[in-house]
Design an enzyme around this catalytic site. Sequence first.
Site, PDB file in Angstrom:
ATOM      1  N   GLY A  50     -51.381 108.642  15.207  1.00 47.59           N
ATOM      2  CA  GLY A  50     -52.116 109.474  16.146  1.00 47.59           C
ATOM      3  C   GLY A  50     -51.397 110.698  16.667  1.00 47.59           C
ATOM      4  CG  ASP A 108     -54.355 102.973  25.929  1.00 51.20           C
ATOM      5  OD1 ASP A 108     -53.447 102.182  25.639  1.00 51.20           O
ATOM      6  OD2 ASP A 108     -55.196 103.355  25.108  1.00 51.20           O
ATOM      7  N   GLY A 110     -49.936 100.746  27.947  1.00 53.34           N
ATOM      8  CA  GLY A 110     -48.482 100.828  28.054  1.00 53.34           C
ATOM      9  C   GLY A 110     -47.764  99.789  27.215  1.00 53.34           C
ATOM     10  CB  THR A 112     -47.605 101.069  22.039  1.00 61.55           C
ATOM     11  OG1 THR A 112     -48.717 100.359  21.483  1.00 61.55           O
ATOM     12  CG2 THR A 112     -46.819 101.765  20.938  1.00 61.55           C
ATOM     13  CE  LYS A 136     -58.080 106.523  27.371  1.00 59.77           C
ATOM     14  NZ  LYS A 136     -58.909 105.580  26.576  1.00 59.77           N
ATOM     15  CG  ASP A 164     -57.837 106.289  14.351  1.00 60.35           C
ATOM     16  OD1 ASP A 164     -58.176 105.378  13.579  1.00 60.35           O
ATOM     17  OD2 ASP A 164     -56.937 106.138  15.204  1.00 60.35           O
ATOM     18  NE  ARG A 170     -55.533 108.587  12.134  1.00 56.35           N
ATOM     19  CZ  ARG A 170     -55.004 107.843  13.090  1.00 56.35           C
ATOM     20  NH1 ARG A 170     -54.607 108.400  14.197  1.00 56.35           N
ATOM     21  NH2 ARG A 170     -54.902 106.540  12.952  1.00 56.35           N
TER      22      ARG A 170
END
Length: 179
Positions: A50, A108, A110, A112, A136, A164, A170
Amino acid sequence: MTPDHISLHNKQFEPYLSAAELQAAIKQVATQLNQDYAGQPVMFVVVLNGSFMFAADLLKEVSLPCEVCFIRVASYQGTNSTGEVKEVLGLTEDLKGRHVIIVEDIVDTGHTMRMLLETLGKQQPASLEVATLFLKPECLQHELALRYVGLSIPNDFIVGYGLDFDGLGRNYPDVYKAV
């Protein structure tokens, strides 16, 4: 010209953020990085898939001596976070004693980012920060100190500019949100 709506996997999306708005946010992040790391070499660790558009445009604005490497992690299925992070493609560069900036498209929950900060932190970098295009805040499930945030956004599902929906979307230069 921006389409007034797009359809991906039978889900409808409407325009949300223009390419110009995204570029303004990216320039702001780059300016802050250039000031904070003036004259210091930096290693940018780009999270694929991304972040590829954000990273490309961000690095065009960065005037620091820098290296770039890539890591791939997965935690999404469809429109929802699985809550489980799997490292798919590992990092081979040595980060010890280096200034490291993780480049992420969106933070978002968190999950990852927490995993990446813990994993990369074990290599004892001189500093470890995150540059994310989107945050976010209402979705965060972990306390994260994020110094470089392009835009804080509500909990809308968005696509475009590298983000995506099950592989599609993307390629749009603008960002769209689910209707």
